[in-house]
Each structure stands twice: as C-alpha cells, then as structure tokens.
Design a protein around this motif. Structure first.
Motif, PDB file in Angstrom:
ATOM      1  N   VAL A   1       6.989   9.384   2.207  1.00  0.00           N
ATOM      2  CA  VAL A   1       6.224   8.160   1.994  1.00  0.00           C
ATOM      3  C   VAL A   1       5.722   8.099   0.561  1.00  0.00           C
ATOM      4  CG1 VAL A   1       4.147   6.879   2.663  1.00  0.00           C
ATOM      5  CG2 VAL A   1       5.561   7.980   4.418  1.00  0.00           C
ATOM      6  N   ILE A   2       5.835   6.928  -0.044  1.00  0.00           N
ATOM      7  CA  ILE A   2       5.412   6.709  -1.429  1.00  0.00           C
ATOM      8  C   ILE A   2       4.208   5.777  -1.435  1.00  0.00           C
ATOM      9  CG2 ILE A   2       6.125   5.919  -3.714  1.00  0.00           C
ATOM     10  CD1 ILE A   2       7.713   8.337  -2.638  1.00  0.00           C
ATOM     11  N   THR A   3       3.114   6.233  -2.035  1.00  0.00           N
ATOM     12  CA  THR A   3       1.917   5.378  -2.118  1.00  0.00           C
ATOM     13  C   THR A   3       2.017   4.485  -3.357  1.00  0.00           C
ATOM     14  OG1 THR A   3       0.697   7.129  -3.285  1.00  0.00           O
ATOM     15  CG2 THR A   3       0.446   7.008  -0.904  1.00  0.00           C
ATOM     16  N   LEU A   4       1.507   3.263  -3.205  1.00  0.00           N
ATOM     17  CA  LEU A   4       1.657   2.263  -4.263  1.00  0.00           C
ATOM     18  C   LEU A   4       0.301   1.742  -4.751  1.00  0.00           C
ATOM     19  CD1 LEU A   4       4.533   0.427  -2.406  1.00  0.00           C
ATOM     20  CD2 LEU A   4       4.788   1.752  -4.486  1.00  0.00           C
TER      21      LEU A   4
ATOM     22  N   SER B   1      -2.707   3.753   9.534  1.00  0.00           N
ATOM     23  CA  SER B   1      -2.829   3.746   8.075  1.00  0.00           C
ATOM     24  C   SER B   1      -1.570   3.172   7.444  1.00  0.00           C
ATOM     25  CB  SER B   1      -3.052   5.169   7.557  1.00  0.00           C
ATOM     26  OG  SER B   1      -1.870   5.946   7.719  1.00  0.00           O
ATOM     27  N   PHE B   2      -1.668   2.754   6.179  1.00  0.00           N
ATOM     28  CA  PHE B   2      -0.487   2.267   5.474  1.00  0.00           C
ATOM     29  C   PHE B   2       0.577   3.363   5.378  1.00  0.00           C
ATOM     30  CE2 PHE B   2      -3.262  -0.984   3.076  1.00  0.00           C
ATOM     31  CZ  PHE B   2      -2.966  -1.974   4.001  1.00  0.00           C
ATOM     32  N   GLU B   3       0.138   4.609   5.186  1.00  0.00           N
ATOM     33  CA  GLU B   3       1.091   5.713   5.078  1.00  0.00           C
ATOM     34  C   GLU B   3       1.855   5.902   6.398  1.00  0.00           C
ATOM     35  OE1 GLU B   3      -1.855   6.092   1.909  1.00  0.00           O
ATOM     36  OE2 GLU B   3      -2.054   5.857   4.080  1.00  0.00           O
ATOM     37  N   GLN B   4       1.160   5.779   7.526  1.00  0.00           N
ATOM     38  CA  GLN B   4       1.838   5.875   8.816  1.00  0.00           C
ATOM     39  C   GLN B   4       2.756   4.679   9.047  1.00  0.00           C
ATOM     40  OE1 GLN B   4      -1.807   6.202  11.123  1.00  0.00           O
ATOM     41  NE2 GLN B   4      -1.239   8.266  11.807  1.00  0.00           N
TER      42      GLN B   4
ATOM     43  N   GLY C   1       0.808  -1.210   0.000  1.00  0.00           N
ATOM     44  CA  GLY C   1       0.000   0.000   0.000  1.00  0.00           C
ATOM     45  C   GLY C   1       0.840   1.258   0.000  1.00  0.00           C
ATOM     46  N   ALA C   2       1.988   1.199   0.677  1.00  0.00           N
ATOM     47  CA  ALA C   2       2.880   2.355   0.764  1.00  0.00           C
ATOM     48  C   ALA C   2       4.267   1.874   1.165  1.00  0.00           C
ATOM     49  CB  ALA C   2       2.365   3.370   1.790  1.00  0.00           C
ATOM     50  N   ALA C   3       5.266   2.673   0.826  1.00  0.00           N
ATOM     51  CA  ALA C   3       6.645   2.401   1.224  1.00  0.00           C
ATOM     52  C   ALA C   3       7.297   3.724   1.598  1.00  0.00           C
ATOM     53  CB  ALA C   3       7.414   1.706   0.102  1.00  0.00           C
ATOM     54  N   ALA C   4       8.369   3.650   2.388  1.00  0.00           N
ATOM     55  CA  ALA C   4       9.035   4.868   2.856  1.00  0.00           C
ATOM     56  C   ALA C   4      10.446   4.951   2.305  1.00  0.00           C
ATOM     57  CB  ALA C   4       9.067   4.900   4.377  1.00  0.00           C
ATOM     58  N   LEU C   5      10.892   6.183   2.129  1.00  0.00           N
ATOM     59  CA  LEU C   5      12.278   6.430   1.746  1.00  0.00           C
ATOM     60  C   LEU C   5      13.102   6.713   2.989  1.00  0.00           C
ATOM     61  CD1 LEU C   5      12.176   8.707  -1.430  1.00  0.00           C
ATOM     62  CD2 LEU C   5      13.210   6.445  -1.233  1.00  0.00           C
ATOM     63  N   ASN C   6      14.323   6.197   3.009  1.00  0.00           N
ATOM     64  CA  ASN C   6      15.279   6.454   4.071  1.00  0.00           C
ATOM     65  C   ASN C   6      16.561   6.998   3.463  1.00  0.00           C
ATOM     66  OD1 ASN C   6      14.142   5.221   6.760  1.00  0.00           O
ATOM     67  ND2 ASN C   6      13.639   3.745   5.171  1.00  0.00           N
ATOM     68  N   PHE C   7      17.378   7.647   4.302  1.00  0.00           N
ATOM     69  CA  PHE C   7      18.666   8.131   3.812  1.00  0.00           C
ATOM     70  C   PHE C   7      19.489   6.976   3.242  1.00  0.00           C
ATOM     71  CE2 PHE C   7      23.078   9.679   4.375  1.00  0.00           C
ATOM     72  CZ  PHE C   7      22.982  10.849   3.642  1.00  0.00           C
ATOM     73  N   ALA C   8      19.292   5.776   3.788  1.00  0.00           N
ATOM     74  CA  ALA C   8      19.998   4.599   3.271  1.00  0.00           C
ATOM     75  C   ALA C   8      19.670   4.337   1.803  1.00  0.00           C
ATOM     76  CB  ALA C   8      19.648   3.375   4.108  1.00  0.00           C
ATOM     77  N   ASP C   9      18.465   4.706   1.364  1.00  0.00           N
ATOM     78  CA  ASP C   9      18.109   4.522  -0.049  1.00  0.00           C
ATOM     79  C   ASP C   9      18.960   5.399  -0.946  1.00  0.00           C
ATOM     80  OD1 ASP C   9      15.820   2.586  -0.105  1.00  0.00           O
ATOM     81  OD2 ASP C   9      14.943   4.075   1.234  1.00  0.00           O
ATOM     82  N   LEU C  10      19.272   6.617  -0.479  1.00  0.00           N
ATOM     83  CA  LEU C  10      20.171   7.478  -1.249  1.00  0.00           C
ATOM     84  C   LEU C  10      21.553   6.860  -1.359  1.00  0.00           C
ATOM     85  CD1 LEU C  10      19.425  11.095   0.074  1.00  0.00           C
ATOM     86  CD2 LEU C  10      18.453   9.941  -1.911  1.00  0.00           C
ATOM     87  N   LEU C  11      22.067   6.367  -0.235  1.00  0.00           N
ATOM     88  CA  LEU C  11      23.398   5.748  -0.242  1.00  0.00           C
ATOM     89  C   LEU C  11      23.428   4.513  -1.129  1.00  0.00           C
ATOM     90  CD1 LEU C  11      24.321   6.005   3.552  1.00  0.00           C
ATOM     91  CD2 LEU C  11      25.029   7.512   1.687  1.00  0.00           C
ATOM     92  N   LYS C  12      22.371   3.723  -1.060  1.00  0.00           N
ATOM     93  CA  LYS C  12      22.309   2.491  -1.852  1.00  0.00           C
ATOM     94  C   LYS C  12      22.301   2.803  -3.346  1.00  0.00           C
ATOM     95  CE  LYS C  12      20.121  -2.018  -1.330  1.00  0.00           C
ATOM     96  NZ  LYS C  12      19.021  -2.768  -0.672  1.00  0.00           N
ATOM     97  N   ALA C  13      21.588   3.855  -3.734  1.00  0.00           N
ATOM     98  CA  ALA C  13      21.529   4.248  -5.149  1.00  0.00           C
ATOM     99  C   ALA C  13      22.872   4.779  -5.643  1.00  0.00           C
ATOM    100  CB  ALA C  13      20.446   5.313  -5.345  1.00  0.00           C
TER     101      ALA C  13
END
Length: 322
Positions: free
Chosen positions: A319-322, A113-116, A37-49
C-alpha cells in the motif's frame, strides 16, 4: 495560481515509476474529484509497466488500479457528497488528486482506514466473486490456494474459511505460512520444501476447488489433484507463465476450468461487482475479514514497492500512502 500535486508516472516501458510535481486535475462534467489517501499495488501494475498487461497503456501514464480517498466534488444525483470516504477502482490512482466517473467510486465503512480500503477491492473482490460465482465453493468442500501469502491469495484463504470450506494454503517459508494459518487455513504446504505438490495435496484428500494466481508448474500440479467435478480458477501467472492443465483429465474427471479477471466485470457484469463489494464490506464491518498490508510506503518509495512485488517478498498487499 495552479495547484500542484505529487503524481507517479511510468515514463517508459520497462522502467520504474518516477514522482513528478504536476498540475492538479479538474473534474469534467459528471465526474467526481477525489483527494486520494492511499493506493495499492497489484501484480497487474508490474505487467502494465512492462507493456505486458491485457489492457495496455502508452507511457507516460499514472500507475495504480485501485485506491481510497475523500470526495472533493461530486455531480448532483451521484449519491456522493464532499467529505465522503470512498474506494475507487480506475486506472491512475497513484496521485494525490484524481477525477473519475461516479460508477468507479463506492463508500466505505467508517471503521475502515484508507490503507485497508486501498488494497481491498481487487484482492478481496477477485476472491469473493471467483469463489462464490465460477468456483461455486460450498461449505465443507476443500479449497486449495496457491500463492496463499500473496495479496490475492491471502484473501482467498480468508474468504474460503468464511464460506465454511476446508482450506489448504500453499506458500513459501515458515513466516509466510504462519500468516496463512492466521488467515484461516486448515492445512499449509511449504512450496520451498515440497518436491511433489500433487502428491501432497492428494495425501490431504485432493481438492474441490483450486484457486491459482501462480500458474506454471504449481498450477499444473494442483490441477492434477482435483477431485471429479472439481473447479480450477485461473487467477494470474505470478510464476511466469500460464499453467498447461491436461485437458484429457478435465474431460474424464468432469473438471471445469474458469478464467477469472475481476476488472473485466466492469463491462461483463458491473452490478455483480457492486453486489460483491457490498457483501465484502458487510463481512469487514462484522470483523470477519482482516486485511493485511504487506508493506505501507510513502509515494516517494513507490519504486521499492515495485521491487517487493517483483521479488515476491510482500505478505499481503503493498500500500502506498498519498
């Protein structure tokens, strides 16, 4: 006919994610299949990219380390059933359907909620386990939180206040400082208007625990404001480099320096993660925690979410909704 789903991918290191239509995965024996339903971005996602994360991945890969959704299929004996609302902690959450091991999944409260829920685990889990465990934060002690308006820092302010600490939040700008106050900080310091952070913290009485997701000069300054017997929690390096605290001060003042990586507890002590998360869900159900989404964006705007994190413009989690 094969079901197609929308999925984000990092196709080359150093580039923003792209959105692709790909075949939906199938659950392998023993796995859980989830409709996200939703996923979150973390600073780790920037490093991983960028290829700079401590657990690197070769492209192409699906970004995201946490999210929330609904169980579609679950193996017998897993305690999970179709239709159950859950959080997931596993790589690859920026997709509409994913298959994971049951250990990566945990039910969420009905009122969440999924966003929370999507951005709850890493940020709140990091702060709760770091402060209650290695930080040994006790009621009445002074907690200094750097990057206090960020996705992780804001949760440390909330949890520190819930644990009865006196919280000093350090952030940049009046709007962000107001959010930090609203989260429970007793004092705030504007990092954009503070030439001597060490002195400002000492004027407030110093610190028993420093929670540092920033590093660099702010981390070093806050370290120098620790009282004898203090604890320094190194959470991340959003400031661009790790801090370099003077170890002679650690020796003379009996200061403990702890590195804390929430994801590492999946191997180090997975039960501690689950116990911590259950305690956090109880605090949420009791209305003692109030997750703040810095921005809620559709999957097609994921690159904008990366930009918000990169420029440190978000308050709370993206937060990214899916």
């Amino acid at each position: 006919m094969e079901q197609m789903i929308r999925t984000a991918r990092i196709e080359a290191l150093g580039q923003d994610p792209v959105i692709r239509d790909l075949p939906a995965p199938h659950a392998a024996p023993g796995q859980v299949l989830l409709r996200m339903g939703a996923a979150a971005l973390n600073f780790a996602d920037l490093l991983k990219a960028q290829g700079q994360y401590q657990e690197p991945a070769d492209p192409p890969f699906v970004p995201g380390l946490e999210g929330a959704g609904t169980v579609l299929e679950a193996p017998a004996g897993s305690g999970l059933t179709p239709g159950m609302r859950v959080v997931v902690s596993a790589p690859g959450t920026m997709t509409q359907v994913m298959a994971v091991d049951p250990d990566a999944v945990q039910p969420i409260p009905d009122m969440m909620s999924f966003e929370q829920a999507a951005g709850f685990q890493v940020a709140y889990g990091t702060s709760h386990l770091a402060l209650s465990g290695r930080g040994a934060l006790a009621e009445g002690q002074v907690l200094v939180v750097l990057g206090a308006a960020g996705g992780v820092g804001l949760t440390a302010v909330e949890i520190g206040a819930a644990m009865g600490a006196r919280v000093i939040g350090v952030a940049r700008g009046a709007d962000r400082l107001q959010v930090v106050r609203d989260a429970g900080a007793d004092h705030v310091i504007d990092s954009a208007d503070c030439a001597d952070l060490r002195g400002a913290l000492r004027d407030l009485g110093g610190a028993d625990v420093v929670y540092d997701p920033v590093g660099a000069e702010p981390g070093e300054a806050a370290f120098r404001a620790l009282r004898p017997g203090g604890r320094f929690l190194s959470i991340g390096f959003a400031g661009g480099r790790p801090p370099a605290p003077p170890l002679n001060h650690a020796l003379v003042k009996n200061i403990a320096i702890h590195g804390f990586y929430w994801g590492g507890y999946r191997q180090l002590d997975p039960q501690a993660l689950r116990t911590s998360m259950a305690a956090l869900f109880d605090l949420f159900a009791a209305s003692r925690l109030h997750p703040v989404a810095g921005a809620t964006l559709p999957l097609e705007a994921l690159a904008e979410g990366y930009h918000l994190l990169r420029e440190r413009r978000s308050i709370g989690k993206v937060v990214i909704t899916l």
